[in-house]
Design an enzyme around this catalytic site. Structure first.
Site, PDB file in Angstrom:
ATOM      1  N   LYS A  49      91.761  30.449  58.185  1.00 30.38           N
ATOM      2  CA  LYS A  49      92.591  31.567  58.604  1.00 30.38           C
ATOM      3  C   LYS A  49      93.668  31.880  57.580  1.00 30.38           C
ATOM      4  O   LYS A  49      94.272  32.941  57.578  1.00 30.38           O
ATOM      5  CB  LYS A  49      93.312  31.234  59.927  1.00 30.38           C
ATOM      6  CG  LYS A  49      92.450  30.838  61.076  1.00 30.38           C
ATOM      7  CD  LYS A  49      93.367  30.443  62.261  1.00 30.38           C
ATOM      8  CE  LYS A  49      92.585  29.792  63.342  1.00 30.38           C
ATOM      9  NZ  LYS A  49      93.471  29.155  64.359  1.00 30.38           N
ATOM     10  N   GLY A  50      93.952  30.907  56.727  1.00 30.34           N
ATOM     11  CA  GLY A  50      95.146  30.977  55.882  1.00 30.34           C
ATOM     12  C   GLY A  50      95.236  32.195  54.979  1.00 30.34           C
ATOM     13  O   GLY A  50      96.328  32.647  54.645  1.00 30.34           O
ATOM     14  N   GLU A 105      91.632  32.922  48.574  1.00 30.95           N
ATOM     15  CA  GLU A 105      92.212  31.751  49.247  1.00 30.95           C
ATOM     16  C   GLU A 105      93.737  31.836  49.234  1.00 30.95           C
ATOM     17  O   GLU A 105      94.326  32.349  48.282  1.00 30.95           O
ATOM     18  CB  GLU A 105      91.797  30.460  48.518  1.00 30.95           C
ATOM     19  CG  GLU A 105      90.612  29.749  49.133  1.00 30.95           C
ATOM     20  CD  GLU A 105      90.921  29.034  50.452  1.00 30.95           C
ATOM     21  OE1 GLU A 105      91.871  29.406  51.157  1.00 30.95           O
ATOM     22  OE2 GLU A 105      90.177  28.095  50.765  1.00 30.95           O
ATOM     23  N   ASP A 106      94.348  31.310  50.257  1.00 29.60           N
ATOM     24  CA  ASP A 106      95.816  31.213  50.249  1.00 29.60           C
ATOM     25  C   ASP A 106      96.260  30.083  49.327  1.00 29.60           C
ATOM     26  O   ASP A 106      97.195  30.233  48.547  1.00 29.60           O
ATOM     27  CB  ASP A 106      96.365  31.008  51.670  1.00 29.60           C
ATOM     28  CG  ASP A 106      95.710  29.849  52.396  1.00 29.60           C
ATOM     29  OD1 ASP A 106      94.539  29.526  52.088  1.00 29.60           O
ATOM     30  OD2 ASP A 106      96.358  29.248  53.270  1.00 29.60           O
ATOM     31  N   ASP A 109      94.341  23.185  47.172  1.00 26.78           N
ATOM     32  CA  ASP A 109      95.089  21.923  47.217  1.00 26.78           C
ATOM     33  C   ASP A 109      94.231  20.854  46.534  1.00 26.78           C
ATOM     34  O   ASP A 109      94.216  20.750  45.315  1.00 26.78           O
ATOM     35  CB  ASP A 109      95.386  21.615  48.689  1.00 26.78           C
ATOM     36  CG  ASP A 109      96.300  20.433  48.864  1.00 26.78           C
ATOM     37  OD1 ASP A 109      95.790  19.305  48.871  1.00 26.78           O
ATOM     38  OD2 ASP A 109      97.519  20.611  49.004  1.00 26.78           O
ATOM     39  N   LYS A 137      98.143  23.763  43.970  1.00 25.10           N
ATOM     40  CA  LYS A 137      98.887  22.515  43.786  1.00 25.10           C
ATOM     41  C   LYS A 137      98.081  21.645  42.827  1.00 25.10           C
ATOM     42  O   LYS A 137      97.267  20.816  43.265  1.00 25.10           O
ATOM     43  CB  LYS A 137      99.016  21.771  45.119  1.00 25.10           C
ATOM     44  CG  LYS A 137     100.038  22.316  46.081  1.00 25.10           C
ATOM     45  CD  LYS A 137     100.064  21.384  47.297  1.00 25.10           C
ATOM     46  CE  LYS A 137     101.020  21.856  48.354  1.00 25.10           C
ATOM     47  NZ  LYS A 137     100.879  21.049  49.600  1.00 25.10           N
ATOM     48  N   PHE A 158     104.977  20.451  51.255  1.00 25.29           N
ATOM     49  CA  PHE A 158     104.310  21.054  52.405  1.00 25.29           C
ATOM     50  C   PHE A 158     104.886  22.446  52.615  1.00 25.29           C
ATOM     51  O   PHE A 158     106.032  22.587  53.020  1.00 25.29           O
ATOM     52  CB  PHE A 158     104.540  20.188  53.642  1.00 25.29           C
ATOM     53  CG  PHE A 158     103.561  20.440  54.754  1.00 25.29           C
ATOM     54  CD1 PHE A 158     103.218  21.722  55.150  1.00 25.29           C
ATOM     55  CD2 PHE A 158     102.972  19.377  55.404  1.00 25.29           C
ATOM     56  CE1 PHE A 158     102.319  21.953  56.166  1.00 25.29           C
ATOM     57  CE2 PHE A 158     102.067  19.582  56.441  1.00 25.29           C
ATOM     58  CZ  PHE A 158     101.743  20.880  56.810  1.00 25.29           C
ATOM     59  N   VAL A 159     104.079  23.478  52.306  1.00 26.63           N
ATOM     60  CA  VAL A 159     104.580  24.846  52.421  1.00 26.63           C
ATOM     61  C   VAL A 159     103.943  25.565  53.605  1.00 26.63           C
ATOM     62  O   VAL A 159     102.773  25.346  53.929  1.00 26.63           O
ATOM     63  CB  VAL A 159     104.347  25.654  51.129  1.00 26.63           C
ATOM     64  CG1 VAL A 159     105.212  25.124  50.004  1.00 26.63           C
ATOM     65  CG2 VAL A 159     102.889  25.648  50.718  1.00 26.63           C
ATOM     66  N   ASP A 165     100.005  27.414  57.671  1.00 22.17           N
ATOM     67  CA  ASP A 165     100.547  26.877  58.918  1.00 22.17           C
ATOM     68  C   ASP A 165     100.880  25.397  58.825  1.00 22.17           C
ATOM     69  O   ASP A 165     100.455  24.689  57.917  1.00 22.17           O
ATOM     70  CB  ASP A 165      99.520  27.037  60.040  1.00 22.17           C
ATOM     71  CG  ASP A 165      98.346  26.040  59.891  1.00 22.17           C
ATOM     72  OD1 ASP A 165      97.787  25.946  58.776  1.00 22.17           O
ATOM     73  OD2 ASP A 165      98.018  25.356  60.873  1.00 22.17           O
ATOM     74  N   ARG A 171     102.521  30.816  60.496  1.00 24.59           N
ATOM     75  CA  ARG A 171     101.659  31.676  59.668  1.00 24.59           C
ATOM     76  C   ARG A 171     102.251  33.077  59.521  1.00 24.59           C
ATOM     77  O   ARG A 171     102.001  33.759  58.535  1.00 24.59           O
ATOM     78  CB  ARG A 171     100.266  31.817  60.304  1.00 24.59           C
ATOM     79  CG  ARG A 171      99.408  30.570  60.279  1.00 24.59           C
ATOM     80  CD  ARG A 171      97.964  30.957  60.626  1.00 24.59           C
ATOM     81  NE  ARG A 171      97.176  29.818  61.070  1.00 24.59           N
ATOM     82  CZ  ARG A 171      96.480  29.015  60.262  1.00 24.59           C
ATOM     83  NH1 ARG A 171      96.522  29.202  58.975  1.00 24.59           N
ATOM     84  NH2 ARG A 171      95.751  28.027  60.755  1.00 24.59           N
TER      85      ARG A 171
HETATM   86  C1  PRP Z   1      93.661  25.228  54.013  1.00 17.45           C
HETATM   87  C2  PRP Z   1      93.695  26.380  53.023  1.00 17.45           C
HETATM   88  C3  PRP Z   1      92.480  26.142  52.176  1.00 17.45           C
HETATM   89  C4  PRP Z   1      92.351  24.628  52.180  1.00 17.45           C
HETATM   90  C5  PRP Z   1      92.885  24.093  50.886  1.00 17.45           C
HETATM   91  O1  PRP Z   1      92.802  25.561  55.050  1.00 17.45           O
HETATM   92  O2  PRP Z   1      93.642  27.629  53.676  1.00 17.45           O
HETATM   93  O3  PRP Z   1      91.312  26.718  52.739  1.00 17.45           O
HETATM   94  O4  PRP Z   1      93.146  24.140  53.270  1.00 17.45           O
HETATM   95  O5  PRP Z   1      92.838  22.685  50.872  1.00 17.45           O
HETATM   96  P1  PRP Z   1      91.871  21.850  49.919  1.00 17.45           P
HETATM   97  O6  PRP Z   1      91.943  22.477  48.557  1.00 17.45           O
HETATM   98  O7  PRP Z   1      92.468  20.463  49.939  1.00 17.45           O
HETATM   99  O8  PRP Z   1      90.500  21.883  50.500  1.00 17.45           O
HETATM  100  P2  PRP Z   1      92.746  24.741  56.447  1.00 17.45           P
HETATM  101  O9  PRP Z   1      91.511  23.878  56.443  1.00 17.45           O
HETATM  102  O10 PRP Z   1      94.066  24.048  56.673  1.00 17.45           O
HETATM  103  O11 PRP Z   1      92.503  25.906  57.500  1.00 17.45           O
HETATM  104  P3  PRP Z   1      93.378  27.242  57.758  1.00 17.45           P
HETATM  105  O12 PRP Z   1      93.176  28.146  56.569  1.00 17.45           O
HETATM  106  O13 PRP Z   1      92.791  27.801  58.999  1.00 17.45           O
HETATM  107  O14 PRP Z   1      94.838  26.836  57.916  1.00 17.45           O
END
Ligand code: PRP
Length: 193
Positions: A49-50, A105-106, A109, A137, A158-159, A165, A171
């Protein structure tokens, strides 16, 4: 700009990026992307969702013909460390064969989510497969990811906000804030996007 409501202020250490700073950067990214994709009729794929806030702002600044689709993958589940296994919760609604695809992507990580998604999408034979990410990151990276269009490199904090979220909260904020460690320590989380 204030940091938020009184209740939010208790949880936030600082504002990492203001609404204006994000807006300027998204505008610049849109110009770069438009210059390269003007005649490619790209398909922007938002990763739920991000990415929804970033995708909505980016697509409105891209003054070129384009389409969007959405995919939902999660490796964080309830919200602590990445599980390393990505679950596809919602697939695309169209074929991407021969299309110029940009995954939006948001945040990148560890790179686990995107690595799995890119492998999945590449098997479907797009004409090209690029990545647009608002945040990265680099200190946390485990999988190699080449980000074609990047908004900001950020430290390992942690942002939340602008689509990101903590336990589904925050969000909706138009800016990005750093969550205080004590705000997520109670929930047993130590470090997630
Ligand atoms: C978050 C973010 C990326 C992913 C990045 O999604 O939106 O998709 O984590 O992390 P990574 O590089 O370590 O894989 P999340 O799974 O938290 O779902 P969301 O977008 O619904 O918050």
């Amino acid at each position: 700009m204030g940091i938020g409501t009184a209740a939010q202020e208790e949880d936030f250490a600082s504002v990492l990026l203001t609404e204006a700073q994000i807006g300027e950067r998204v505008e610049a990214l849109a110009r770069e992307i438009a210059a390269q994709y003007a005649d490619k009729h790209p398909l922007l794929i938002g990763v739920l969702k991000g990415s929804i806030v970033f995708l909505a702002d980016l697509m409105r600044r891209l003054d070129i013909p384009l389409e969007i689709d959405l995919i939902c993958a999660s490796s964080y589940g309830g919200g602590s460390e990445t599980s390393g296994t990505v679950t596809l919760l919602k697939d695309l609604s169209q074929d991407i064969r021969g299309r110029h695809v940009l995954v939006v992507e948001d945040i990148v990580d560890t790179g686990t989510t995107l690595r799995c998604l890119l492998d999945l999408l590449q098997e479907r034979s797009p004409a090209s497969l690029g990545i647009v990410a608002l945040l990265s990151k680099p200190d946390r990276r485990r999988a190699h990811i080449d980000i074609d269009f990047l908004g900001f490199e950020i430290p390992d904090e942690f942002v939340v906000g602008y689509g990101l979220d903590f336990a589904e909260k925050y969000r909706y904020l138009p800016y990005l804030a750093v969550l205080k460690p004590e705000a997520y320590a109670l929930a047993g989380d130590d470090n997630t996007p």
